[in-house]
Write a protein that holds these residues in place. Sequence first.
Motif, short mmCIF file in Angstrom:
data_model
loop_
_atom_site.label_atom_id
_atom_site.label_comp_id
_atom_site.label_asym_id
_atom_site.label_seq_id
_atom_site.Cartn_x
_atom_site.Cartn_y
_atom_site.Cartn_z
N THR A 102 -0.18 -6.58 -10.26
CA THR A 102 -1.28 -7.46 -10.64
C THR A 102 -1.20 -8.76 -9.84
OG1 THR A 102 0.04 -8.43 -12.42
CG2 THR A 102 -1.39 -6.56 -13.00
N ASN A 103 -2.29 -9.49 -9.87
CA ASN A 103 -2.36 -10.76 -9.14
C ASN A 103 -2.08 -11.96 -10.04
OD1 ASN A 103 -3.17 -9.59 -6.59
ND2 ASN A 103 -5.16 -9.17 -7.55
N ASP A 104 -1.43 -11.73 -11.17
CA ASP A 104 -1.17 -12.80 -12.12
C ASP A 104 -0.27 -13.89 -11.53
OD1 ASP A 104 -2.63 -11.63 -14.12
OD2 ASP A 104 -0.92 -10.66 -15.07
N PRO A 105 -0.52 -15.15 -11.85
CA PRO A 105 0.35 -16.25 -11.41
C PRO A 105 1.52 -16.45 -12.36
CG PRO A 105 -1.53 -17.16 -12.56
CD PRO A 105 -1.72 -15.66 -12.57
N VAL A 106 2.23 -15.37 -12.67
CA VAL A 106 3.35 -15.43 -13.60
C VAL A 106 4.54 -14.70 -12.97
CG1 VAL A 106 1.87 -15.56 -15.64
CG2 VAL A 106 2.66 -13.32 -14.82
N VAL A 107 5.72 -14.93 -13.52
CA VAL A 107 6.92 -14.26 -13.02
C VAL A 107 6.97 -12.82 -13.53
CG1 VAL A 107 9.44 -14.26 -13.04
CG2 VAL A 107 8.19 -16.42 -12.84
N GLN A 108 6.65 -12.62 -14.80
CA GLN A 108 6.76 -11.30 -15.42
C GLN A 108 5.48 -10.49 -15.20
OE1 GLN A 108 7.77 -12.11 -19.56
NE2 GLN A 108 9.91 -11.71 -19.11
N ARG A 109 5.30 -9.99 -13.98
CA ARG A 109 4.11 -9.22 -13.67
C ARG A 109 4.34 -7.73 -13.95
NH1 ARG A 109 3.35 -11.28 -7.65
NH2 ARG A 109 1.67 -9.73 -7.57
N VAL A 110 3.24 -7.00 -14.06
CA VAL A 110 3.31 -5.55 -14.20
C VAL A 110 2.89 -4.91 -12.89
CG1 VAL A 110 2.78 -5.74 -16.65
CG2 VAL A 110 0.96 -5.16 -15.06
N GLY A 111 3.34 -3.67 -12.69
CA GLY A 111 3.03 -3.01 -11.44
C GLY A 111 3.25 -1.51 -11.52
N LEU A 112 3.05 -0.88 -10.38
CA LEU A 112 3.23 0.57 -10.25
C LEU A 112 3.96 0.88 -8.95
CD1 LEU A 112 -0.25 1.93 -11.38
CD2 LEU A 112 1.93 2.80 -12.25
N ALA A 113 4.88 1.81 -9.03
CA ALA A 113 5.46 2.44 -7.85
C ALA A 113 4.94 3.87 -7.84
CB ALA A 113 6.98 2.41 -7.91
N ILE A 114 4.21 4.23 -6.78
CA ILE A 114 3.52 5.52 -6.73
C ILE A 114 4.00 6.28 -5.50
CG2 ILE A 114 1.29 6.69 -6.58
CD1 ILE A 114 0.06 4.29 -8.00
N ARG A 115 4.39 7.52 -5.71
CA ARG A 115 4.93 8.32 -4.61
C ARG A 115 3.93 8.39 -3.46
NH1 ARG A 115 9.47 11.24 -4.82
NH2 ARG A 115 9.50 11.40 -7.10
N ASN A 116 4.47 8.34 -2.25
CA ASN A 116 3.63 8.23 -1.06
C ASN A 116 2.66 9.39 -0.88
OD1 ASN A 116 4.92 5.84 -0.39
ND2 ASN A 116 6.42 6.83 0.94
N SER A 117 2.98 10.55 -1.45
CA SER A 117 2.13 11.72 -1.27
C SER A 117 0.84 11.65 -2.08
CB SER A 117 2.90 12.99 -1.66
OG SER A 117 3.35 12.91 -3.00
N LEU A 118 0.73 10.71 -3.01
CA LEU A 118 -0.45 10.57 -3.86
C LEU A 118 -1.38 9.50 -3.31
CD1 LEU A 118 1.39 10.65 -7.31
CD2 LEU A 118 0.02 12.50 -6.32
N SER A 119 -2.68 9.71 -3.47
CA SER A 119 -3.66 8.70 -3.06
C SER A 119 -4.00 7.81 -4.25
CB SER A 119 -4.92 9.36 -2.50
OG SER A 119 -5.56 10.15 -3.48
N VAL A 120 -4.37 6.57 -3.95
CA VAL A 120 -4.57 5.57 -5.00
C VAL A 120 -5.87 4.81 -4.75
CG1 VAL A 120 -3.62 3.52 -6.13
CG2 VAL A 120 -2.08 5.30 -5.29
N GLU A 121 -6.66 4.67 -5.79
CA GLU A 121 -7.83 3.78 -5.78
C GLU A 121 -7.54 2.66 -6.77
OE1 GLU A 121 -12.60 3.66 -6.91
OE2 GLU A 121 -11.44 5.51 -7.17
#
Length: 292
Positions: A102-121
């Motif tokens: 996320t683009n949050d201006p905080v230290v404790q952000r959330v995110g995703l690690a997605i395997r390279n073989s998958l496409s992402v929108e």
Amino acid sequence: MGKYLSRSRILVSLIWLAVLFPQKGRCQPLRITTWNMSWLTPRAALDPALPEDIYHRSPADIQRLSDYARRVDADIIGFQEVDGPQIAARVFPATRYHIYMTNDPVVQRVGLAIRNSLSVERHPDLTDLNVYPPSAPHPLRSGLDVTVSDGKASLRILVLHLKTGCWDNPPNESKHACPTLRRQFEILSDWILERQDEGESFAIMGDFNRRMTPGDPLFHELSQPSPLLLTTAGKASPCWGGEYFIDHILLGGQARNWLIPDSLRVMTFKGAGDTPKNTSDHCPVSVELSFP
């Protein structure tokens, strides 16, 4: 005799080819994981953005986390409390994963690690989860919203980290944490209704800071727009000696039918010297899906 021997040899050769070169259309389970990584930050001690009492991990601690991430071996990891993609990539390396946050201006952000073989929108961050007014000194965290595809099927994913303090309290409790969490659940209900209207298969995962059960009034309200599968229902977490789940994976739409039975797993930290500080006070929670 020679004709039959030749046929046998051909059959053996075909079997070996099938082993060495499996068909591309073969289905493999999709493993999805949620993991709160507990103040994972590269910032130095006394940084004004950090509480004074947090543990600062060493390079050996980061390697320890990376080793555990490799053992989890998930295709999609939704993580929380991570201070940017650079530190995330030290745990989930670019050789295997793309990082989204996320683009949050905080230290404790959330995110995703997605395997390279998958496409992402990527979709716009669910900033409405920050139900605090603009004048609040510490904003609440947004949700990360993406669609993941293997070219045949798609899964809409929302990763979140909700307000702490309303663990299993009555939802109508007037103390500050429960009204805030209840408002965040209302935002989630709207998001789920949009997924239902668009006919999407979806997953919501992360740290809900709520000991949800199928009988929880907040979960019941969340399930009104569209039926949800609470993959942790009826289970207790073995993390650090045993506790109730507050990290959950919810499935909606057709994804409710994709869950592989009894695939819920919790990776516990059992290495020499492992503590809730140098690993995390949360353990990775995973399920597997039969991605169509």
